[in-house]
Design a protein around this motif. Structure first.
Motif, PDB file in Angstrom:
ATOM      1  N   GLY A  29      -6.223  12.892  -1.842  1.00 28.99           N
ATOM      2  CA  GLY A  29      -5.638  12.909  -0.778  1.00 28.99           C
ATOM      3  C   GLY A  29      -4.113  13.387  -0.675  1.00 28.99           C
ATOM      4  O   GLY A  29      -3.772  14.143  -1.843  1.00 28.99           O
ATOM      5  N   TRP A  30      -3.409  12.399  -0.060  1.00 29.62           N
ATOM      6  CA  TRP A  30      -1.813  12.718  -0.211  1.00 29.62           C
ATOM      7  C   TRP A  30      -1.298  12.152  -1.045  1.00 29.62           C
ATOM      8  O   TRP A  30      -0.001  12.128  -1.384  1.00 29.62           O
ATOM      9  CB  TRP A  30      -1.562  12.255   1.403  1.00 29.62           C
ATOM     10  N   GLY A  31      -1.868  11.236  -2.087  1.00 36.53           N
ATOM     11  CA  GLY A  31      -1.339  10.430  -3.012  1.00 36.53           C
ATOM     12  C   GLY A  31      -0.483  11.361  -4.026  1.00 36.53           C
ATOM     13  O   GLY A  31       0.848  10.968  -4.402  1.00 36.53           O
ATOM     14  N   LEU A  32      -0.982  12.542  -4.707  1.00 41.11           N
ATOM     15  CA  LEU A  32      -0.284  13.117  -5.173  1.00 41.11           C
ATOM     16  C   LEU A  32       1.101  13.687  -4.677  1.00 41.11           C
ATOM     17  O   LEU A  32       1.848  13.785  -5.371  1.00 41.11           O
ATOM     18  CB  LEU A  32      -0.900  14.360  -5.991  1.00 41.11           C
ATOM     19  N   LEU A  33       1.040  14.340  -3.543  1.00 39.00           N
ATOM     20  CA  LEU A  33       2.068  14.659  -2.799  1.00 39.00           C
ATOM     21  C   LEU A  33       3.107  13.469  -2.363  1.00 39.00           C
ATOM     22  O   LEU A  33       4.375  13.677  -2.663  1.00 39.00           O
ATOM     23  CB  LEU A  33       1.942  15.512  -1.527  1.00 39.00           C
ATOM     24  N   PHE A  34       2.782  12.338  -2.402  1.00 36.58           N
ATOM     25  CA  PHE A  34       3.561  11.177  -2.141  1.00 36.58           C
ATOM     26  C   PHE A  34       4.279  10.906  -3.346  1.00 36.58           C
ATOM     27  O   PHE A  34       5.483  10.722  -3.382  1.00 36.58           O
ATOM     28  CB  PHE A  34       2.577   9.971  -1.681  1.00 36.58           C
ATOM     29  N   GLN A  35       3.538  10.997  -4.422  1.00 37.48           N
ATOM     30  CA  GLN A  35       4.127  10.524  -5.870  1.00 37.48           C
ATOM     31  C   GLN A  35       5.024  11.689  -6.204  1.00 37.48           C
ATOM     32  O   GLN A  35       6.238  11.268  -6.845  1.00 37.48           O
ATOM     33  CB  GLN A  35       3.275  10.523  -6.885  1.00 37.48           C
ATOM     34  N   SER A  54       0.838  -1.125  -0.015  1.00 37.39           N
ATOM     35  CA  SER A  54      -0.079   0.002   0.125  1.00 37.39           C
ATOM     36  C   SER A  54       0.894   1.230  -0.100  1.00 37.39           C
ATOM     37  O   SER A  54       0.437   2.394  -0.305  1.00 37.39           O
ATOM     38  CB  SER A  54      -1.091   0.111   1.333  1.00 37.39           C
ATOM     39  N   ASP A  55       2.054   1.276   0.243  1.00 41.76           N
ATOM     40  CA  ASP A  55       2.989   2.262   0.301  1.00 41.76           C
ATOM     41  C   ASP A  55       3.862   2.265  -0.814  1.00 41.76           C
ATOM     42  O   ASP A  55       4.772   3.330  -0.951  1.00 41.76           O
ATOM     43  CB  ASP A  55       3.744   2.457   1.498  1.00 41.76           C
ATOM     44  N   HIS A  56       3.654   1.635  -1.828  1.00 41.67           N
ATOM     45  CA  HIS A  56       4.436   1.598  -2.939  1.00 41.67           C
ATOM     46  C   HIS A  56       4.033   2.791  -3.937  1.00 41.67           C
ATOM     47  O   HIS A  56       2.741   2.969  -3.982  1.00 41.67           O
ATOM     48  CB  HIS A  56       4.180   0.154  -3.698  1.00 41.67           C
ATOM     49  N   VAL A  57       4.713   3.482  -4.455  1.00 41.77           N
ATOM     50  CA  VAL A  57       4.243   4.653  -5.296  1.00 41.77           C
ATOM     51  C   VAL A  57       3.275   4.301  -6.429  1.00 41.77           C
ATOM     52  O   VAL A  57       2.475   5.247  -6.724  1.00 41.77           O
ATOM     53  CB  VAL A  57       5.636   5.537  -5.674  1.00 41.77           C
ATOM     54  N   THR A  62       6.969  13.662  -4.001  1.00 41.71           N
ATOM     55  CA  THR A  62       8.261  13.456  -3.148  1.00 41.71           C
ATOM     56  C   THR A  62       8.854  12.099  -3.678  1.00 41.71           C
ATOM     57  O   THR A  62      10.215  12.164  -3.516  1.00 41.71           O
ATOM     58  CB  THR A  62       7.918  13.409  -1.876  1.00 41.71           C
ATOM     59  N   ALA A  63       8.199  11.003  -4.201  1.00 41.98           N
ATOM     60  CA  ALA A  63       9.095  10.101  -4.604  1.00 41.98           C
ATOM     61  C   ALA A  63       9.897  10.158  -5.591  1.00 41.98           C
ATOM     62  O   ALA A  63      11.176   9.788  -5.690  1.00 41.98           O
ATOM     63  CB  ALA A  63       7.920   8.862  -4.839  1.00 41.98           C
ATOM     64  N   ILE A  64       9.394  10.922  -6.756  1.00 44.89           N
ATOM     65  CA  ILE A  64       9.892  11.410  -7.858  1.00 44.89           C
ATOM     66  C   ILE A  64      11.274  12.227  -7.593  1.00 44.89           C
ATOM     67  O   ILE A  64      12.459  12.208  -8.054  1.00 44.89           O
ATOM     68  CB  ILE A  64       9.168  12.086  -8.971  1.00 44.89           C
ATOM     69  N   LEU A  65      10.785  13.305  -6.766  1.00 48.70           N
ATOM     70  CA  LEU A  65      12.180  14.295  -6.144  1.00 48.70           C
ATOM     71  C   LEU A  65      13.357  13.324  -5.374  1.00 48.70           C
ATOM     72  O   LEU A  65      14.228  13.687  -5.585  1.00 48.70           O
ATOM     73  CB  LEU A  65      11.602  15.360  -5.418  1.00 48.70           C
ATOM     74  N   THR A  66      12.824  12.532  -4.538  1.00 48.93           N
ATOM     75  CA  THR A  66      13.894  11.730  -4.028  1.00 48.93           C
ATOM     76  C   THR A  66      14.560  10.951  -4.825  1.00 48.93           C
ATOM     77  O   THR A  66      15.726  10.754  -4.875  1.00 48.93           O
ATOM     78  CB  THR A  66      12.946  10.652  -2.790  1.00 48.93           C
ATOM     79  N   LEU A  67      14.070  10.514  -5.944  1.00 51.39           N
ATOM     80  CA  LEU A  67      14.624   9.790  -6.836  1.00 51.39           C
ATOM     81  C   LEU A  67      15.621  10.742  -7.939  1.00 51.39           C
ATOM     82  O   LEU A  67      16.755  10.136  -7.737  1.00 51.39           O
ATOM     83  CB  LEU A  67      13.688   9.213  -8.070  1.00 51.39           C
TER      84      LEU A  67
END
Length: 51
Positions: free
Chosen positions: A14-20, A4-7, A22-27
């Motif tokens: 909700g927070w899904g867009l922010l999660f995605q 459930s926490d895989h991008v 930040t995942a791209i920025l972290t990459l």
């Protein structure tokens, strides 16, 4: 591992867009940091030996 926490499994609601985002920025940041580390290791010169 898909969970459930895989991008790719988080919805945009909700927070899904922010999660995605930040995942791209972290990459990007991790890739850039790795590139700097490899570049630094390649450019380190050994000290000259005195005979």
């Amino acid at each position: 591992m898909i969970s459930s926490d895989h991008v790719s499994q988080v919805s945009f609601a909700g927070w899904g867009l922010l999660f995605q985002i930040t995942a791209i920025l972290t990459l990007i940041v991790d890739g850039f940091g790795s590139w700097i580390g490899i570049w630094a290791v390649k450019t380190i010169q050994e000290p000259e030996k005195v005979i």
